[in-house]
Design a protein around this motif. Structure first.
Motif, PDB file in Angstrom:
ATOM      1  N   ASN A   1       0.844  -1.182   0.000  1.00 47.71           N
ATOM      2  CA  ASN A   1       0.000   0.000   0.000  1.00 47.71           C
ATOM      3  C   ASN A   1       0.886   1.241   0.000  1.00 47.71           C
ATOM      4  O   ASN A   1       1.596   1.501   0.967  1.00 47.71           O
ATOM      5  CB  ASN A   1      -0.927  -0.013   1.222  1.00 47.71           C
ATOM      6  CG  ASN A   1      -1.919   1.116   1.177  1.00 47.71           C
ATOM      7  OD1 ASN A   1      -2.269   1.611   0.110  1.00 47.71           O
ATOM      8  ND2 ASN A   1      -2.375   1.540   2.336  1.00 47.71           N
ATOM      9  N   VAL A   2       0.849   1.983  -1.089  1.00 50.25           N
ATOM     10  CA  VAL A   2       1.649   3.192  -1.246  1.00 50.25           C
ATOM     11  C   VAL A   2       0.699   4.379  -1.235  1.00 50.25           C
ATOM     12  O   VAL A   2      -0.315   4.391  -1.933  1.00 50.25           O
ATOM     13  CB  VAL A   2       2.450   3.151  -2.566  1.00 50.25           C
ATOM     14  CG1 VAL A   2       3.171   4.472  -2.806  1.00 50.25           C
ATOM     15  CG2 VAL A   2       3.441   1.992  -2.561  1.00 50.25           C
ATOM     16  N   LEU A   3       1.020   5.374  -0.422  1.00 52.31           N
ATOM     17  CA  LEU A   3       0.236   6.600  -0.377  1.00 52.31           C
ATOM     18  C   LEU A   3       0.742   7.551  -1.452  1.00 52.31           C
ATOM     19  O   LEU A   3       1.954   7.768  -1.574  1.00 52.31           O
ATOM     20  CB  LEU A   3       0.348   7.255   0.995  1.00 52.31           C
ATOM     21  CG  LEU A   3      -0.177   6.431   2.165  1.00 52.31           C
ATOM     22  CD1 LEU A   3       0.182   7.095   3.489  1.00 52.31           C
ATOM     23  CD2 LEU A   3      -1.686   6.248   2.048  1.00 52.31           C
ATOM     24  N   LYS A   4      -0.180   8.104  -2.211  1.00 46.83           N
ATOM     25  CA  LYS A   4       0.193   9.033  -3.285  1.00 46.83           C
ATOM     26  C   LYS A   4      -0.008  10.468  -2.796  1.00 46.83           C
ATOM     27  O   LYS A   4      -1.112  10.844  -2.417  1.00 46.83           O
ATOM     28  CB  LYS A   4      -0.639   8.772  -4.536  1.00 46.83           C
ATOM     29  CG  LYS A   4      -0.359   7.422  -5.155  1.00 46.83           C
ATOM     30  CD  LYS A   4      -1.012   7.236  -6.499  1.00 46.83           C
ATOM     31  CE  LYS A   4      -2.506   7.382  -6.428  1.00 46.83           C
ATOM     32  NZ  LYS A   4      -3.191   7.151  -7.690  1.00 46.83           N
ATOM     33  N   ILE A   5       1.087  11.225  -2.812  1.00 48.58           N
ATOM     34  CA  ILE A   5       1.051  12.623  -2.398  1.00 48.58           C
ATOM     35  C   ILE A   5       1.357  13.477  -3.626  1.00 48.58           C
ATOM     36  O   ILE A   5       2.421  13.345  -4.241  1.00 48.58           O
ATOM     37  CB  ILE A   5       2.044  12.892  -1.262  1.00 48.58           C
ATOM     38  CG1 ILE A   5       1.648  12.032  -0.049  1.00 48.58           C
ATOM     39  CG2 ILE A   5       2.074  14.385  -0.928  1.00 48.58           C
ATOM     40  CD1 ILE A   5       2.570  12.137   1.126  1.00 48.58           C
ATOM     41  N   ALA A   6       0.406  14.340  -3.977  1.00 50.31           N
ATOM     42  CA  ALA A   6       0.523  15.173  -5.167  1.00 50.31           C
ATOM     43  C   ALA A   6       0.980  16.580  -4.792  1.00 50.31           C
ATOM     44  O   ALA A   6       0.450  17.184  -3.862  1.00 50.31           O
ATOM     45  CB  ALA A   6      -0.822  15.237  -5.893  1.00 50.31           C
TER      46      ALA A   6
ATOM     47  N   ALA B   1      -1.920  11.002  11.070  1.00 50.90           N
ATOM     48  CA  ALA B   1      -3.372  10.907  11.201  1.00 50.90           C
ATOM     49  C   ALA B   1      -3.955   9.766  10.370  1.00 50.90           C
ATOM     50  O   ALA B   1      -5.063   9.321  10.624  1.00 50.90           O
ATOM     51  CB  ALA B   1      -4.022  12.228  10.761  1.00 50.90           C
ATOM     52  N   ASP B   2      -3.213   9.315   9.385  1.00 50.61           N
ATOM     53  CA  ASP B   2      -3.739   8.304   8.461  1.00 50.61           C
ATOM     54  C   ASP B   2      -3.739   6.924   9.067  1.00 50.61           C
ATOM     55  O   ASP B   2      -2.938   6.500   9.792  1.00 50.61           O
ATOM     56  CB  ASP B   2      -2.913   8.309   7.159  1.00 50.61           C
ATOM     57  CG  ASP B   2      -3.612   7.561   6.050  1.00 50.61           C
ATOM     58  OD1 ASP B   2      -4.765   7.892   5.759  1.00 50.61           O
ATOM     59  OD2 ASP B   2      -2.993   6.646   5.481  1.00 50.61           O
TER      60      ASP B   2
END
Length: 175
Positions: free
Chosen positions: A3-8, A174-175
């Motif tokens: 699971n990779v979090l995508k930060i734009a 927080a995630d």
């Protein structure tokens, strides 16, 4: 796949998105997806067409998909294909339908909206030095329409970088 979090990293022209993306990728020991449209537009011999915008949309998605498996927990994205929607609507009066269709299906976990508080840096691929406030308002509108989680990042140099790291760390906690 993990699971990779995508930060734009998004915002109007000349707000330091590429510099910020590279900095954050180094800070978090991960990879940054470069802005596909920059390399694409550098190869154009004439004016950018509506079809070019569609090509940039597909290119950005393909580049992101290619680099996602190489990410370490988070993927930093130097802009997103939302830029195609914004530019197409401004220049051509409409956005490509495939972009509109993909927006709700391709979310990012968190956005850093870079403020227009940096001085304008001239660049042959930048077009609207007098419309930065307009495009900042457009970015707010687009992110709100997506119910996106985002923070505006201000400051210059190290302060800007520190503000971005703090925002991401708060998001990760927080995630």
């Amino acid at each position: 796949m993990k699971n990779v979090l995508k930060i734009a990293i998004v915002g109007p022209e000349s707000t330091g998105k590429s510099t910020m993306s590279d900095y954050l990728a180094g800070h978090y020991h991960t990879i940054a997806v470069p802005e596909f449209s920059r390399s694409y537009c550098e190869q154009l011999t004439g004016e950018c067409t509506f079809q070019d915008e569609i090509n940039m949309f597909h290119g950005q998605l393909a580049l992101e998909a290619e680099l996602l498996p190489k990410a370490n927990r988070i993927l930093i994205c130097d802009t997103t294909f939302i830029t195609v929607k914004i530019w197409s609507e401004h220049v051509f009066g409409k956005a490509p339908q495939e972009v509109l269709d993909e927006l709700p299906r391709h979310p990012y976990d968190f956005y850093l909206l870079l403020n227009i508080d940096l001085p304008w840096q001239d660049d042959p691929l930048r077009n609207f030095p007098n419309l930065r406030e307009h495009f900042m308002a457009v970015w707010h509108k687009e992110l709100n329409a997506l119910n996106a989680r985002y923070v505006v990042i201000s400051g210059a140099g190290e302060e800007r970088h520190d503000n971005a790291v703090k925002a991401i760390n708060n998001f990760l906690a927080a995630d």
